[in-house]
Each structure stands twice: as structure tokens, then as C-alpha cells.
Write a protein that holds these residues in place. Structure first.
Motif: not given
Length: 263
Positions: A157-158, A165-166, A189-193
Motif C-alpha cells: 500500500l505504501a 492508495l485511495a 504509519r504508511l507514510a513512515r513505511v
């Protein structure tokens, strides 16, 4: 999606083929458009003179890659590129590159690893290499899993662009059950991944298990995969993350390079 890293840009400048790049610019631009574009519109969008594109457009039309509407003069892509892609399954190239590298990784770190992709909203396991140890975790090849509840799923997803993604999330039953604050936490969390190219979970699905994963490919590209190590956590916690992370990310990068996902 073109590779925009400084190394790739330097290589393009050193080995530039202007006519080929002009043709690729036309194909890539039209692939992003929902409506046909005339020669003048293409020239304006690509920052070129209309006369520069005339012979290239005629060539691409003659080879069957473009269709020109007789009434409007607009050019659009035909199914020729799709036909070519159907004779070359991208997953086959991915697996061909991945298998020997995954086998080496499993032997080096003494843990099982598996390769997954996102298909029709689910995580699908394409390949696995078993740990040589007598006690190990295995994931069935061909099995399907939730992208929200797995390390592989979050990596995949990331790797999607904002629009992708949307669309992926709106069709997820798990996503619709989350509260607004839970959704914000998941997106963070996805942004960090996405920034790290890496994710970790301990005991998320099964007590005593840990998943450590890395993105194969570049976020935003049309094809990406997740390389994940599934391991048993020994009593007292998991102190093996850093030992595994280096070889894992190196393997993911090597697979992406050999499969042509990165330069």
C-alpha cells in the motif's frame, strides 16, 4: 514511471538517443491522458515544436502504436502496447530475478522469506524460500491476505501513488470499520513505511511470530512487490531485527535492479 535519480539522469545524458526519447515521451504522455491529443497539443505539452513530432507520430501510427482520428486529428494509444505486455508477464521477470536472490538470503540469515504483490485488493504470495533451520515459519505460495493487517500489505500500500492508495483503501472492508483516528494512525504509519521502505510487526497475527519486510521497487511505480522475512520470536523478545534488516533490504534492492524496477 521514469527513474529521476541523479545516477539515472547522468546515464540518460551520457547515452542520450534523442529520436527514441522523443517517441517514448509521446507514448508516456498519451498513456497518462484520457482524451486524444493533436500534434499541436502534444508539442505544447512536451515543450517541442510541432514539426519535431511529425515524423515520429507518423512512424508510431504506421507501426500500430497510435491511432489518429480523421475528424479531429487527435492521437491516442492503440492496444498494441497492451498486446506486447500480454506476451511478457512482468511477474515472470520478477520471479526469475527473485528466486536465486531469495534462496541466498534464506541461507544467509537462516530464516524463511516470501515475495508478495497486491492483486485485486489482496496480498498474494508469489514465491517463498524456506529457512534451512528445522523450526521455521512458512507462508503458502498463492495464499491471499489482508493488506491492512500484514507487513507485506502495508509495504505494498505504501508503494502506491496517492490515487492508487485511495482506490485500494475504499474497497477494503477492514478500512471501512476503522474510526477516523485509526485511519489517521494507519496513514501515518504508511507514510513512515514509504519513507523507510521497511516495516516490522511482532505478534500481529500469531503470538511468537515476527514479520520484517522491505519494498521491492520504487514507491509510485506501476509494479512493486514486498519481500518479507517471517520468523519465530524467541522467548524474551526479538533482538534480530538489525541482523536481518541489512541483508533483507540489500536483497530487495538487488531483486528490483535485476527485474528492471530500478536502474
Amino acid at each position: 514511471m521514469a527513474d529521476t535519480t541523479p545516477e539515472a539522469e547522468e546515464k540518460r545524458q551520457k547515452y542520450s538517443v534523442p529520436a527514441l526519447e522523443k517517441g517514448l515521451d509521446i507514448l508516456e504522455f498519451l498513456a497518462d491522458q484520457a482524451v486524444p491529443n493533436t500534434q499541436a497539443q502534444l508539442a505544447r505539452s512536451l515543450g517541442r515544436q510541432p514539426g519535431e513530432l511529425f515524423r515520429m507520430l507518423a512512424c508510431l501510427e504506421g507501426r500500430g502504436y497510435l491511432h489518429r482520428d480523421a475528424g479531429t486529428g487527435g492521437y491516442s494509444l492503440t492496444l498494441r502496447l497492451f498486446e506486447l505486455s500480454r506476451t511478457h508477464n512482468p511477474f515472470e521477470a520478477l520471479l526469475r530475478a527473485a528466486r536465486p536472490l531469495m534462496r541466498r538470503l534464506a541461507d544467509d540469515i537462516r530464516e524463511s522469506c516470501h515475495l508478495s504483490v497486491l492483486h485485486r485488493g489482496e496480498v498474494v504470495v508469489l514465491a517463498q524460500e524456506e529457512s534451512p533451520e528445522p523450526f521455521r515459519l512458512s507462508v503458502e505460495v498463492g495464499s491471499r491476505h489482508s493488506p491492512l493487517r500484514t507487513t507485506s500489505g502495508r509495504l505494498l500500500l505504501a508503494a502506491l501513488d496517492t490515487e492508487g492508495l485511495a482506490q485500494a483503501l475504499q474497497h477494503q472492508r477492514d478500512w471501512r470499520t476503522l474510526s477516523a483516528s485509526e485511519r489517521r494512525g494507519f496513514e501515518q504509519r504508511l507514510a513512515r513505511v514509504r519513507a523507510d521502505g521497511f516495516d516490522l510487526s511482532v505478534g500481529e497475527r500469531f503470538m511468537g511470530s515476527a514479520d520484517i519486510g522491505a519494498i521491492v521497487g520504487r514507491p509510485g511505480s506501476s509494479i512493486a512487490a514486498a519481500l518479507t522475512v517471517a520468523r519465530l520470536v524467541q522467548a524474551g523478545g526479538d533482538a534480530e531485527v538489525e541482523r536481518i534488516r541489512g541483508p533483507l533490504t540489500a536483497c530487495a534492492d538487488a531483486i528490483a535492479h535485476d527485474a528492471g524496477l530500478i536502474a
